[in-house]
Design a protein around this motif. Structure first.
Motif, short mmCIF file in Angstrom:
data_model
loop_
_atom_site.label_atom_id
_atom_site.label_comp_id
_atom_site.label_asym_id
_atom_site.label_seq_id
_atom_site.Cartn_x
_atom_site.Cartn_y
_atom_site.Cartn_z
N SER A 1 -84.33 26.59 -30.34
CA SER A 1 -83.01 27.21 -30.17
C SER A 1 -81.86 26.22 -30.11
CB SER A 1 -83.00 28.05 -28.88
OG SER A 1 -83.36 27.26 -27.77
N PHE A 2 -82.14 24.93 -29.95
CA PHE A 2 -81.05 23.96 -29.88
C PHE A 2 -81.31 22.81 -30.86
CE2 PHE A 2 -78.63 20.76 -27.00
CZ PHE A 2 -77.47 20.93 -27.72
N ARG A 3 -81.99 21.76 -30.45
CA ARG A 3 -82.19 20.61 -31.32
C ARG A 3 -83.63 20.60 -31.84
NH1 ARG A 3 -80.22 15.42 -28.00
NH2 ARG A 3 -81.94 16.11 -26.66
N PRO A 4 -83.84 20.68 -33.16
CA PRO A 4 -85.21 20.69 -33.70
C PRO A 4 -85.82 19.29 -33.70
CG PRO A 4 -83.62 20.74 -35.49
CD PRO A 4 -82.82 20.82 -34.21
N GLY A 5 -87.11 19.24 -34.02
CA GLY A 5 -87.80 17.96 -34.15
C GLY A 5 -89.13 17.89 -33.44
N ALA A 6 -89.48 18.93 -32.66
CA ALA A 6 -90.74 18.88 -31.91
C ALA A 6 -91.96 18.92 -32.83
CB ALA A 6 -90.80 20.03 -30.90
N ARG A 7 -91.78 19.35 -34.07
CA ARG A 7 -92.93 19.37 -34.98
C ARG A 7 -93.47 17.96 -35.24
NH1 ARG A 7 -90.49 21.67 -40.54
NH2 ARG A 7 -89.57 23.12 -39.03
N PHE A 8 -92.64 16.96 -35.00
CA PHE A 8 -93.08 15.58 -35.22
C PHE A 8 -93.71 14.96 -33.97
CE2 PHE A 8 -89.41 16.36 -38.04
CZ PHE A 8 -90.06 16.24 -39.26
N GLY A 9 -93.77 15.73 -32.88
CA GLY A 9 -94.29 15.21 -31.63
C GLY A 9 -95.74 14.79 -31.66
N PRO A 10 -96.66 15.65 -32.13
CA PRO A 10 -98.07 15.28 -32.10
C PRO A 10 -98.39 14.00 -32.87
CG PRO A 10 -97.84 17.64 -32.48
CD PRO A 10 -96.46 17.05 -32.59
N ALA A 11 -97.84 13.87 -34.07
CA ALA A 11 -98.11 12.67 -34.87
C ALA A 11 -97.52 11.43 -34.21
CB ALA A 11 -97.53 12.84 -36.28
N ALA A 12 -96.33 11.57 -33.61
CA ALA A 12 -95.70 10.43 -32.94
C ALA A 12 -96.53 9.99 -31.74
CB ALA A 12 -94.29 10.79 -32.50
N MET A 13 -97.09 10.95 -31.01
CA MET A 13 -97.90 10.60 -29.85
C MET A 13 -99.15 9.84 -30.27
SD MET A 13 -97.38 14.11 -27.67
CE MET A 13 -98.42 13.70 -26.28
N ARG A 14 -99.78 10.26 -31.34
CA ARG A 14 -100.95 9.53 -31.82
C ARG A 14 -100.57 8.11 -32.23
NH1 ARG A 14 -101.85 14.52 -34.27
NH2 ARG A 14 -103.60 15.64 -33.37
N HIS A 15 -99.51 8.00 -33.03
CA HIS A 15 -99.14 6.70 -33.58
C HIS A 15 -98.73 5.73 -32.47
CE1 HIS A 15 -97.85 3.91 -36.67
NE2 HIS A 15 -96.69 3.77 -36.05
N GLU A 16 -97.91 6.21 -31.56
CA GLU A 16 -97.38 5.34 -30.51
C GLU A 16 -98.38 5.10 -29.38
OE1 GLU A 16 -94.50 3.68 -30.69
OE2 GLU A 16 -94.21 4.57 -32.68
N SER A 17 -99.46 5.87 -29.35
CA SER A 17 -100.44 5.69 -28.27
C SER A 17 -101.07 4.31 -28.31
CB SER A 17 -101.54 6.76 -28.35
OG SER A 17 -102.38 6.57 -29.48
N PHE A 18 -101.02 3.65 -29.46
CA PHE A 18 -101.63 2.33 -29.55
C PHE A 18 -100.78 1.25 -28.90
CE2 PHE A 18 -103.97 4.91 -32.43
CZ PHE A 18 -105.26 4.45 -32.30
N GLY A 19 -99.65 1.64 -28.34
CA GLY A 19 -98.89 0.76 -27.46
C GLY A 19 -99.35 0.85 -26.02
N LEU A 20 -100.28 1.80 -25.75
CA LEU A 20 -100.84 1.99 -24.42
C LEU A 20 -102.17 1.25 -24.27
CD1 LEU A 20 -100.68 5.84 -23.67
CD2 LEU A 20 -99.31 4.05 -22.58
N GLU A 21 -102.55 1.00 -23.04
CA GLU A 21 -103.93 0.62 -22.75
C GLU A 21 -104.74 1.90 -22.59
OE1 GLU A 21 -104.90 -2.37 -22.83
OE2 GLU A 21 -103.13 -3.61 -22.44
N THR A 22 -106.03 1.82 -22.89
CA THR A 22 -106.90 2.98 -22.63
C THR A 22 -107.19 3.13 -21.14
OG1 THR A 22 -108.87 1.60 -23.01
CG2 THR A 22 -108.00 2.86 -24.90
N TYR A 23 -106.99 2.07 -20.38
CA TYR A 23 -107.27 2.09 -18.95
C TYR A 23 -106.06 2.56 -18.16
CZ TYR A 23 -108.14 0.38 -14.20
OH TYR A 23 -108.28 0.29 -12.85
N SER A 24 -106.31 3.42 -17.17
CA SER A 24 -105.27 3.91 -16.27
C SER A 24 -105.45 3.31 -14.88
CB SER A 24 -105.32 5.44 -16.15
OG SER A 24 -104.55 5.86 -15.03
N PRO A 25 -104.50 2.47 -14.44
CA PRO A 25 -104.58 1.98 -13.06
C PRO A 25 -104.25 3.07 -12.04
CG PRO A 25 -102.56 1.21 -14.12
CD PRO A 25 -103.38 1.88 -15.18
N TYR A 26 -103.62 4.17 -12.49
CA TYR A 26 -103.33 5.27 -11.58
C TYR A 26 -104.62 5.96 -11.13
CZ TYR A 26 -98.61 4.93 -13.60
OH TYR A 26 -97.38 4.48 -14.03
#
Length: 285
Positions: free
Chosen positions: A32-57
């Motif tokens: 209803s306001f600003r579009p672009g969420a369709r690109f969210g899933p692919a961006a999360m996959r691509h950018e996830s490689f900036g994360l560690e697989t380990y969670s200190p939390y």
């Protein structure tokens, strides 16, 4: 050599051995306001490689989890109902195989397809809903299928008292009036979440858990279609999602990242970390 197939980091198990299955719904046709969420899933996959697989939390690592990433679905942008039907079929298949479906949106309307599948298998389903917005409109500009109406459509499936809403801070007057008699809404915060989860857990109630990332304050998460000031912090959200998975969560989703609306990349990095923590919490509950 392996096929060049991009998965969320650490989520590369075979489907047959996986306990959790990721599936992407890159759909934002009713935004209803600003579009672009369709690109969210692919961006999360691509950018996830900036994360560690380990969670200190949580002192846990994605490499110890059996998670299958099925990639993004090919959805019809011209028909909300066709897109929802495809999402429902995918969620139904995952549930039928005894696995937990974890949906990556996309706008929040995609949740309806997953809930339609879940309520078939679990007629006594409850929903825990984190969001800035009530999403309880009966229609938006005449459209019954809109991300502004998704929780109202879910209510029509499961009825009164079975939708538990937290962090809500935006909506029409009529939505808040509807919530007073039909849902259980906590405005502005996660107050009462522990008690809600304890009750659902004690009863063995199946729970669908939906996270609209705009529950976060836009100072932490600007990359979303309809940002609302006054949200929770990243650390508060992590604590809350770990609380929710103490219940009998049978399906979940993370929605409303619009990556190009935050050129800094911070919102995408935040969404990735939320997803990592959610996967680990669900897997190790």
């Amino acid at each position: 050599m392996k096929p060049n197939v991009e998965t969320f980091i650490g989520c590369d198990s075979e489907y047959s051995e996986a306990r959790i299955v990721l599936y992407g719904a890159p759909f934002d046709s009713t935004t209803s306001f600003r579009p672009g969420a369709r690109f969210g899933p692919a961006a999360m996959r691509h950018e996830s490689f900036g994360l560690e697989t380990y969670s200190p939390y949580q002192d846990a690592d994605l490499t110890d989890c059996k998670v299958f990433d099925s990639g993004d679905m090919e959805l019809c942008f011209g028909s909300s109902e066709a897109a929802l039907a495809d999402i429902e079929v995918r969620a139904e298949e995952i549930l039928a195989d005894g696995k937990l479906p974890l949906l990556l949106g996309g706008e929040h309307l995609v949740t309806l397809g997953a809930v339609r599948a879940a309520v078939k298998k679990y007629p006594d389903l409850h929903i825990i809903h984190f969001d800035a917005h009530a999403d309880l409109r009966d229609d938006y500009l005449g459209a019954k299928l809109s991300h502004a109406c998704v929780i109202r459509r879910c209510h029509e499936l499961i009825g009164d008292g079975r939708i538990h809403q937290f962090c809500i801070r935006s909506g029409e007057r009529e939505e808040f009036a509807f919530a007073k008699t039909h849902t259980r809404m906590q405005k502005f915060s996660f107050e009462g979440l522990e008690e809600t989860v304890a009750q659902l857990k004690a009863n063995g109630t199946p729970v669908y858990f939906t996270i609209d990332l705009d529950c976060l304050d836009p100072s932490a998460f600007a990359g979303t279609g309809t940002p609302e000031a006054g949200g929770v912090s990243f650390v508060q959200l992590l604590q809350a999602l770990r609380t929710v998975v103490g219940a009998n969560v049978i399906g979940a989703d993370v929605n409303e990242l619009a990556p190009m609306l935050d050129a800094s990349g911070v919102s995408t990095a935040t969404a990735c970390k939320v997803l990592r923590e959610l996967i680990l919490a669900l897997y190790n509950k």
